[in-house]
Enzyme design. Structure first.
Site, PDB file in Angstrom:
ATOM      1  N   ASP A 128      -8.692  -6.973   7.806  1.00  0.00           N
ATOM      2  CA  ASP A 128      -8.208  -5.602   7.768  1.00  0.00           C
ATOM      3  C   ASP A 128      -9.359  -4.656   8.020  1.00  0.00           C
ATOM      4  O   ASP A 128     -10.424  -4.765   7.408  1.00  0.00           O
ATOM      5  CB  ASP A 128      -7.542  -5.310   6.415  1.00  0.00           C
ATOM      6  CG  ASP A 128      -6.589  -4.135   6.487  1.00  0.00           C
ATOM      7  OD1 ASP A 128      -6.452  -3.421   5.476  1.00  0.00           O
ATOM      8  OD2 ASP A 128      -5.984  -3.914   7.562  1.00  0.00           O
ATOM      9  N   HIS A 135      -8.437   8.604   5.863  1.00  0.00           N
ATOM     10  CA  HIS A 135      -8.104   7.608   4.848  1.00  0.00           C
ATOM     11  C   HIS A 135      -9.368   7.109   4.159  1.00  0.00           C
ATOM     12  O   HIS A 135      -9.388   6.935   2.933  1.00  0.00           O
ATOM     13  CB  HIS A 135      -7.340   6.437   5.471  1.00  0.00           C
ATOM     14  CG  HIS A 135      -6.982   5.388   4.472  1.00  0.00           C
ATOM     15  ND1 HIS A 135      -5.920   5.524   3.610  1.00  0.00           N
ATOM     16  CD2 HIS A 135      -7.552   4.194   4.172  1.00  0.00           C
ATOM     17  CE1 HIS A 135      -5.857   4.459   2.833  1.00  0.00           C
ATOM     18  NE2 HIS A 135      -6.836   3.643   3.141  1.00  0.00           N
ATOM     19  N   GLU A 204       0.409   0.994   2.693  1.00  0.00           N
ATOM     20  CA  GLU A 204      -0.480   1.474   3.748  1.00  0.00           C
ATOM     21  C   GLU A 204       0.185   1.174   5.078  1.00  0.00           C
ATOM     22  O   GLU A 204       0.502   0.017   5.385  1.00  0.00           O
ATOM     23  CB  GLU A 204      -1.872   0.804   3.681  1.00  0.00           C
ATOM     24  CG  GLU A 204      -2.735   1.331   2.548  1.00  0.00           C
ATOM     25  CD  GLU A 204      -4.185   0.837   2.582  1.00  0.00           C
ATOM     26  OE1 GLU A 204      -4.501  -0.099   3.344  1.00  0.00           O
ATOM     27  OE2 GLU A 204      -5.011   1.382   1.817  1.00  0.00           O
ATOM     28  N   GLU A 206       0.212   0.518   8.746  1.00  0.00           N
ATOM     29  CA  GLU A 206      -0.765  -0.003   9.703  1.00  0.00           C
ATOM     30  C   GLU A 206      -0.061  -0.671  10.871  1.00  0.00           C
ATOM     31  O   GLU A 206       1.144  -0.944  10.839  1.00  0.00           O
ATOM     32  CB  GLU A 206      -1.690  -1.050   9.041  1.00  0.00           C
ATOM     33  CG  GLU A 206      -2.431  -0.561   7.810  1.00  0.00           C
ATOM     34  CD  GLU A 206      -3.579  -1.474   7.400  1.00  0.00           C
ATOM     35  OE1 GLU A 206      -4.090  -2.259   8.236  1.00  0.00           O
ATOM     36  OE2 GLU A 206      -3.984  -1.389   6.223  1.00  0.00           O
ATOM     37  N   ASP A 238       0.041  -2.855   4.249  1.00  0.00           N
ATOM     38  CA  ASP A 238      -1.035  -3.430   3.438  1.00  0.00           C
ATOM     39  C   ASP A 238      -0.875  -2.923   2.013  1.00  0.00           C
ATOM     40  O   ASP A 238      -1.665  -2.093   1.532  1.00  0.00           O
ATOM     41  CB  ASP A 238      -2.385  -3.006   4.052  1.00  0.00           C
ATOM     42  CG  ASP A 238      -3.579  -3.578   3.320  1.00  0.00           C
ATOM     43  OD1 ASP A 238      -4.667  -2.949   3.406  1.00  0.00           O
ATOM     44  OD2 ASP A 238      -3.449  -4.620   2.654  1.00  0.00           O
ATOM     45  N   ARG A 242      -4.058   0.441  -6.511  1.00  0.00           N
ATOM     46  CA  ARG A 242      -5.264   1.279  -6.501  1.00  0.00           C
ATOM     47  C   ARG A 242      -6.096   1.168  -7.767  1.00  0.00           C
ATOM     48  O   ARG A 242      -7.320   1.310  -7.715  1.00  0.00           O
ATOM     49  CB  ARG A 242      -4.868   2.746  -6.276  1.00  0.00           C
ATOM     50  CG  ARG A 242      -4.086   2.985  -4.983  1.00  0.00           C
ATOM     51  CD  ARG A 242      -4.896   2.714  -3.757  1.00  0.00           C
ATOM     52  NE  ARG A 242      -4.147   2.996  -2.537  1.00  0.00           N
ATOM     53  CZ  ARG A 242      -4.496   2.545  -1.343  1.00  0.00           C
ATOM     54  NH1 ARG A 242      -5.558   1.778  -1.203  1.00  0.00           N
ATOM     55  NH2 ARG A 242      -3.762   2.855  -0.285  1.00  0.00           N
ATOM     56  N   GLN A 245      -7.972  -1.968  -7.544  1.00  0.00           N
ATOM     57  CA  GLN A 245      -8.996  -1.785  -6.521  1.00  0.00           C
ATOM     58  C   GLN A 245     -10.177  -0.999  -7.079  1.00  0.00           C
ATOM     59  O   GLN A 245     -11.329  -1.360  -6.838  1.00  0.00           O
ATOM     60  CB  GLN A 245      -8.385  -1.058  -5.316  1.00  0.00           C
ATOM     61  CG  GLN A 245      -9.264  -1.033  -4.081  1.00  0.00           C
ATOM     62  CD  GLN A 245      -8.572  -0.412  -2.857  1.00  0.00           C
ATOM     63  OE1 GLN A 245      -7.384  -0.100  -2.887  1.00  0.00           O
ATOM     64  NE2 GLN A 245      -9.325  -0.245  -1.780  1.00  0.00           N
ATOM     65  N   LYS A 258      -5.281  -6.350  -3.031  1.00  0.00           N
ATOM     66  CA  LYS A 258      -4.629  -6.461  -1.730  1.00  0.00           C
ATOM     67  C   LYS A 258      -3.870  -7.777  -1.559  1.00  0.00           C
ATOM     68  O   LYS A 258      -2.910  -7.850  -0.802  1.00  0.00           O
ATOM     69  CB  LYS A 258      -5.688  -6.377  -0.616  1.00  0.00           C
ATOM     70  CG  LYS A 258      -6.505  -5.108  -0.610  1.00  0.00           C
ATOM     71  CD  LYS A 258      -5.715  -3.942  -0.072  1.00  0.00           C
ATOM     72  CE  LYS A 258      -6.585  -2.714   0.141  1.00  0.00           C
ATOM     73  NZ  LYS A 258      -5.853  -1.694   0.912  1.00  0.00           N
ATOM     74  N   THR A 262       1.240  -8.760   1.802  1.00  0.00           N
ATOM     75  CA  THR A 262       1.116  -7.931   2.998  1.00  0.00           C
ATOM     76  C   THR A 262       2.378  -8.196   3.812  1.00  0.00           C
ATOM     77  O   THR A 262       2.730  -9.356   4.028  1.00  0.00           O
ATOM     78  CB  THR A 262      -0.129  -8.311   3.826  1.00  0.00           C
ATOM     79  OG1 THR A 262      -1.296  -8.198   3.014  1.00  0.00           O
ATOM     80  CG2 THR A 262      -0.258  -7.427   5.050  1.00  0.00           C
ATOM     81  N   THR A 360      -5.255   1.843   7.701  1.00  0.00           N
ATOM     82  CA  THR A 360      -4.207   2.850   7.496  1.00  0.00           C
ATOM     83  C   THR A 360      -4.260   3.882   8.605  1.00  0.00           C
ATOM     84  O   THR A 360      -5.313   4.428   8.926  1.00  0.00           O
ATOM     85  CB  THR A 360      -4.422   3.531   6.128  1.00  0.00           C
ATOM     86  OG1 THR A 360      -4.509   2.521   5.135  1.00  0.00           O
ATOM     87  CG2 THR A 360      -3.269   4.483   5.808  1.00  0.00           C
ATOM     88  N   GLU A 374      -3.000   9.197  -0.393  1.00  0.00           N
ATOM     89  CA  GLU A 374      -3.388  10.432   0.281  1.00  0.00           C
ATOM     90  C   GLU A 374      -2.320  11.503   0.109  1.00  0.00           C
ATOM     91  O   GLU A 374      -2.620  12.659  -0.162  1.00  0.00           O
ATOM     92  CB  GLU A 374      -3.606  10.182   1.779  1.00  0.00           C
ATOM     93  CG  GLU A 374      -4.798   9.295   2.089  1.00  0.00           C
ATOM     94  CD  GLU A 374      -4.660   8.628   3.436  1.00  0.00           C
ATOM     95  OE1 GLU A 374      -4.200   7.466   3.487  1.00  0.00           O
ATOM     96  OE2 GLU A 374      -4.989   9.274   4.450  1.00  0.00           O
TER      97      GLU A 374
END
Lengths: 434, 427
Positions: A128, A135, A204, A206, A238, A242, A245, A258, A262, A360, A374
């Site tokens: 990724d 982002h 996310e 993508e 994805d 958070r 993370q 993550k 996915t 992203t 975001e």
């Protein structure tokens, strides 16, 4: 050859005659996964066709009986090109081979509603990237509590990390809210971390690229030949936790935040189908990239992207009213060719079936942000959905649907959907925290 | 408890061999006479070809998967997926038929002729298909050394280090078997922060002394493996060299972790030593403080006394030199904790997945598992005698990892994990 198919297609179908994406499917009466092409609301079962007689495919058509695209992709661009031409001929309104053979149509054309889709390739490695500056800036604020801009390496290289291949699932798979460790938010700086369900589940938006042609270990792919190695593209979500993370990322990068899931869309839109939609990126690269990342012609694709959020208990609502963000692949700072050249610059070997996540897709405007992190400014400003509910991060029962399409005056091709619904977390025994 | 008496095989096992009857590690090999990849077990200086035994000794229904005998496959994944009962049955069978006192294989001249190959005639391959490769960071000494060099002693360990076994996904495609040459990578570095980055051959090529375990049965997506069951999913171990390009790594690694600094190559030893073979070498776990969260707690021992050594050979060196001597038992986090943590979010492990320990460094200077630490960021070049020094690896250097277990009555080893550095390709 005509430029239309004998089949009746809905206007503005994603799976127009100009598209012809590949996927892996199975059916109730024949549960073996095999390869097909999406056309309108149908799937054309390539394993049932006897018409691959060209020089590339005459002795290879058994690849369509495989439950993954890897063997077909590994045959190379000439084989992909010849197959596309064969499929166009078979579906063409000017050709009788399938058009006039009701028996063959019955065997080879399957309604998409009757099919189960599978992950289209065996994915050896999933990488990724991070290619949207906005982002990356949002991440920087969220995970380091600093308002400084992104780190200096971002401007010189398409930064990336290896992610988890085993947990790539096909659209429609439910997503179990992950448990994990995260910092205690009780305000006490000496409190250790806690373990429990993530409170900051995010999506996310993508694009995923599937590698078709490999390179040998220690033989880098140049930026000018990188596009030759790409078979096609899918939508990619994805999913991210958070809070997990924030706690784990330093110093070795995102990991469990993550790897719980996915999602990718099932139909691989080929580079050939996307050719009419090649365009210049909207970002100018500054500073100028190092020579190994510099291309004579730097190109990307004009792919519209939207994400919709539908909450639990909502009746099936029209997709467009639940859209929460809208962007375009062409806003990405780094191109796929640059990502591939960088990825292999140290000699790393890509294999057919490898999945490359774009990062992203967040454009320059607020509404083009490709993640809740975001849109809600890291949870501080929850967004309001069309039914009045508010969201900082995802709730159980929420369904996230990513859609993508390309269109100009004459042609429209689309990616179908990349969707997933959040399930309540699994109770973990022993109890999470005394 | 009486000391274990090592049993004898009818195959001659030289004193000091890595492969006595108590070991029986699994690998995949081929020969020039028969280039088909097949499964074998190492014994003495021989390979016992298990594909030759599927009719006579390994025909138990336990070994059939999808209507095929797992020992007839070209990778170990299917056998590993069967779980502990099948592994134990296979080990019992092989121990019995290789025993000096059992005639079934010993006296079957025709089968013996077909079933044994000299290791020197065998080409070893990767033992299984590796779907995902994860590398951990589980040595407190290594993390402290590296942290001290980059952040100072007060901030050496990041705040999360003592709470979870930090890990990251590595590159599966570039894992190679011992004996594969390693091409010096090219990449972006930024030696001078006041100038833009540059592109060229890595100038800080390093080795990392690690071990890794292979996953046996996996878990479905969304269903974590609880720590009390973690050992059921651990098949066996190999040595691993996590070759690293420190200059490329330093410039790229924030915030998404090491990437190209690692993905150009990773070498593993070819023989998977099973957890059953390692059982006599269990030792107490390193005490953990602060206490870990409950999902990571286990009281049973899962640390192993495995003596490790790194030897360096170079064009400017006469013979091999040991540059590091360490031990697997130093690791702070156990394999059970790594596995339970890895699946705690629902992530699905699959048979054949590889989980690396992270660089294994001990408390003493000579026990550091990388040149980065041994030369302290190239500030203290290693003195290898006769005016030869090393900060990082040179073209032509060969690095060999060795691992041995020896409790006075049983001695077994892992075979070599070796690789030679070739110069970078012209850009």
């Amino acid at each position: 050859m005509a430029d239309s198919t004998f089949l009746q297609l809905e206007e503005a179908s994603d799976f127009s005659f100009q598209n012809l994406p590949f996927g892996v499917f199975s059916t109730a009466n024949k549960p073996i996964p095999r390869i097909g092409i999406a056309i309108g609301n149908w799937i054309m079962d390539l394993s049932e066709l006897d018409c691959f007689s060209g020089p590339e495919m005459a002795k290879q058509s058994n690849v369509f009986r495989e439950g993954e695209l890897n063997a077909f992709m590994g045959l190379g661009r000439n084989a992909w090109h010849e197959t596309r031409q064969t499929v166009q001929r078979v579906l063409s309104s000017a050709e009788g081979y399938l058009r006039d053979n009701g028996h063959l149509q019955k065997r080879t054309l399957i309604n998409q509603d009757d099919a189960i889709m599978h992950v289209p390739a065996r994915i050896g490695d999933f990488t990724d990237f991070s290619a949207s500056k906005r982002h990356a800036e949002n991440d920087r604020i969220m995970f380091t509590d600093k308002s400084q801009r992104i780190l200096p390496n971002w401007d010189y290289m398409p930064v990336a990390y290896h992610s988890r291949a085993s947990s790539v699932v096909v659209s429609g798979t439910d997503i179990r809210r992950p448990n994990g460790q995260y910092a205690n938010e009780d305000g006490n700086v000496d409190s250790g971390p806690v373990f429990g369900p993530t409170k900051k589940l995010d999506f996310e938006m993508e694009i995923g690229a599937l590698i078709g042609t490999k390179n040998a270990l220690s033989q880098p792919i140049s930026v000018d030949s990188a596009d030759n190695h790409v078979f096609g593209f899918v939508l990619l979500n994805d999913w991210s936790a958070r809070d997990l993370q924030s706690w784990e990322w330093n110093p070795l990068g995102p990991f469990l935040s993550k790897s719980f899931a996915t999602t990718i869309s099932p139909w691989v839109v080929t580079a050939a189908a996307l050719e009419p939609f090649l365009c210049d990126p909207i970002c100018l690269q500054d500073p100028q990239p190092l020579p190994y990342l510099r291309s004579k012609s730097i190109k990307t694709y004009d792919i519209n992207l939207t994400t919709s959020l539908q909450t639990e208990g909502q009746t099936e609502m029209h997709y467009s009213s639940s859209v929460i963000c809208q962007s375009n692949y062409k806003v990405m700072y780094w191109t796929l060719a640059q990502q591939i050249a960088h990825h292999t610059s140290n000699g790393c070997n890509l294999l057919p079936g490898d999945l490359i996540g774009s990062g992203t897709v967040s454009g320059p405007t607020y509404y083009s942000s490709g993640s809740l992190s975001e849109l809600s400014e890291r949870g501080t400003k929850p967004i309001t959905l069309v039914d009045g509910q508010r969201r900082a991060f995802l709730h159980d029962g929420d369904e996230v649907i990513i859609r993508g399409w390309c269109e100009d005056k004459s042609v429209r091709i689309g990616f179908g959907e990349c969707r997933g619904r959040v399930l309540h977390h699994r109770q973990h025994s022993p109890p999470p925290f005394p | 408890m009486p000391a274990h008496q090592p049993s004898e095989s009818f195959i001659l096992v030289a004193s000091g061999s890595d492969f006595p009857l108590d070991n029986l590690p699994y690998g995949v090999f081929s020969t020039s006479a028969n280039p088909t990849r097949r499964i074998g077990v190492a014994i003495g200086d021989q390979v016992l070809d298990l594909s030759a035994l599927t009719d006579k000794f390994l025909n138990h229904e336990l070994f059939i998967k999808n209507n095929k005998n797992v020992f007839a496959q070209s990778t170990l994944n299917d056998f590993m997926s069967l779980g502990r009962d099948a592994w134990a049955t296979a080990r019992q069978t092989l121990t019995r038929i290789l025993s000096a006192t059992e005639p079934d294989l010993r006296d079957d001249e025709s089968l013996r002729g077909r079933a044994f190959v000299k290791q020197s005639d065998a080409t070893m391959h990767l033992p299984c298909h590796i779907g995902d490769y994860t590398d951990f960071y589980s040595s407190r000494e290594h993390a402290t050394n590296v942290g001290t060099m980059f952040r100072g002693a007060d901030n050496a360990l990041p705040p999360n280090w003592l709470h979870l076994p930090i890990g990251y996904h590595g590159r599966a495609s570039s894992i190679v078997v011992s004996g594969t040459d390693i091409r010096r990578p090219v990449g972006q570095t930024r030696p001078d922060e006041s100038k833009p980055p540059v592109y060229g051959p890595c100038k800080a090529l390093d080795f990392e002394l690690e071990m890794a375990f292979f996953v046996g049965p996996g878990n479905p997506l969304g269903q974590p493996i609880p720590i009390e069951k973690a050992h059921e999913h651990i098949f066996g171990m190999v040595l691993m060299n996590d070759w690293s390009a420190r200059d490329i790594q330093k410039w790229e690694y924030q915030p998404l972790g090491p990437f190209l600094g690692k993905s150009f190559a990773t070498t593993i030893s070819p023989w998977i030593v099973t957890m059953d073979a390692l059982a006599p070498f269990l030792v107490d776990n390193v005490p953990q403080s602060p206490a870990v969260l409950p999902y990571l707690q286990h009281t049973d021992r899962f640390s192993y006394d495995i003596r490790l050594r790194v030897d360096l050979q170079g064009t400017d060196l006469f013979g091999q030199r040991p540059v590091s001597v360490s031990n697997f038992k130093y690791l702070y986090w156990t394999m059970k904790q790594q596995l339970a943590h890895h699946t705690s979010n629902g992530c699905n492990l699959r048979p054949g997945d590889l989980l690396g320990s992270g660089t294994i460094s001990g408390p003493a200077k000579s026990e550091r598992g990388s040149l980065l630490e041994l030369s302290w960021g190239s500030k203290e070049p290693m003195d290898l005698g006769n005016g030869v020094t090393r900060t990082f690896l040179r073209d032509g250097d060969t690095v060999t990892l060795n691992g041995v277990c020896d409790n006075g009555s049983i001695r077994l080893g892992f075979g070599p994990c070796t690789g030679k550095v070739l110069p970078a390709l012209e850009i």
